[in-house]
Design a protein around this motif. Structure first.
Motif, short mmCIF file in Angstrom:
data_model
loop_
_atom_site.label_atom_id
_atom_site.label_comp_id
_atom_site.label_asym_id
_atom_site.label_seq_id
_atom_site.Cartn_x
_atom_site.Cartn_y
_atom_site.Cartn_z
N LEU A 103 -125.03 -13.24 60.90
CA LEU A 103 -126.13 -13.20 59.93
C LEU A 103 -125.55 -13.36 58.53
CD1 LEU A 103 -128.12 -10.16 61.38
CD2 LEU A 103 -128.73 -12.58 61.59
N ALA B 35 -129.76 -14.22 56.52
CA ALA B 35 -129.39 -12.81 56.64
C ALA B 35 -130.40 -12.01 57.47
CB ALA B 35 -129.24 -12.18 55.26
N ARG B 36 -131.62 -12.55 57.64
CA ARG B 36 -132.66 -11.83 58.38
C ARG B 36 -133.07 -12.62 59.62
NH1 ARG B 36 -137.64 -10.31 54.83
NH2 ARG B 36 -137.48 -12.53 54.31
N TRP B 37 -133.40 -11.88 60.67
CA TRP B 37 -133.90 -12.49 61.90
C TRP B 37 -135.29 -13.08 61.68
CZ3 TRP B 37 -132.49 -12.65 67.24
CH2 TRP B 37 -131.18 -12.21 67.50
N THR C 280 -124.55 -11.12 66.58
CA THR C 280 -124.15 -9.85 65.99
C THR C 280 -124.31 -9.92 64.47
OG1 THR C 280 -121.83 -10.50 65.76
CG2 THR C 280 -122.50 -9.50 67.86
N ASP C 281 -123.95 -8.85 63.79
CA ASP C 281 -124.07 -8.83 62.34
C ASP C 281 -123.26 -9.93 61.67
OD1 ASP C 281 -125.76 -6.69 62.49
OD2 ASP C 281 -124.23 -5.18 62.04
N LYS C 282 -122.13 -10.31 62.29
CA LYS C 282 -121.29 -11.35 61.67
C LYS C 282 -121.94 -12.73 61.77
CE LYS C 282 -118.44 -12.44 65.73
NZ LYS C 282 -117.04 -12.49 66.27
#
Length: 225
Positions: A69, A40-42, A65-67
């Protein structure tokens, strides 16, 4: 299906086939399908720079993009685990992505998912739930091909195929660069065949006519009795 959680942008690099090695301080006996779950985090800006340097690409090429993650983003085949560099002083040929002091998980055949599947990751190697595995397998399954009988190739072929030169139904020798079944002679023969079939549907075959006559004759005989 087994899964492993990888931070972005490393997960992107694996999913796109740029990163054939995943570095871990531990090894596994698992071989075969491996789902790549993006955390979930970079991993941070330094990781993005490292990925771009090793993949020889620009930052704009890393399309995450958010999807992408907190979701399963790809499936790969884990074919080997190199443990040479777990021993101090040893070297291996696993390439520029391989890190010292780590086991190198060699992955091939990346299949990025068109629609990432959201789920929570875990530490180490973990199992997908039956529902998640079904959703993943539906995206990596080979496409269903519409196969039909081709009278020109005399075989069952994909519906949208182009008959190769020299197919059985060709009525005239065509140059190698003209596909059989598409030359003027073949197209004319196909049109004649379709016209003949349409005529048979409208008027019936000689056998159909003979059958009708037989029925009528029998009926006349019954009435005469």
């Amino acid at each position: 299906m087994k899964a492993i959680t990888v931070r972005q942008p490393w997960a992107w690099a694996i999913a796109t086939g740029r990163k054939p090695v995943e570095n871990r301080t531990w090894t596994t006996r698992h071989r075969g399908l491996l789902a790549i779950h993006a955390a979930a985090r970079w991993a941070g800006p330094d990781a993005l720079r490292d990925v771009c340097d090793l993949a020889d690409c620009h930052v704009s090429d890393v399309r995450v993009t958010d999807k992408h993650l907190g979701a399963i983003v790809a499936v790969v085949d884990l074919v080997d685990v190199c443990t040479a560099m777990l021993t101090p002083g040893d070297t291996c040929g696993c390439g520029p992505w391989a890190m010292g002091g780590h086991a190198h998980w060699r992955v091939v055949n990346p299949r990025p998912l068109a629609v990432p599947i959201p789920c929570k990751g875990r530490l180490m190697l973990w199992d997908l739930s039956p529902e998640l595995e079904t959703a993943v397998r539906m995206q990596i399954a080979p496409p269903v091909v519409d196969m039909r009988d081709c009278r020109w190739c005399n075989a069952k072929m994909p519906a949208d195929h182009v008959c190769p030169a020299g197919a059985v139904g060709c009525t005239d020798a065509a140059p190698d660069d003209i596909p059989c079944g598409r030359c003027d002679h073949c197209l004319a023969a196909q049109e004649a065949d379709l016209a003949c079939r349409a005529d048979l549907v409208e008027h019936g075959t000689p056998n159909d006519v003979a059958g009708d006559v037989g029925v009528l004759t029998s009926s006349d005989s019954d009435w005469g009795a």
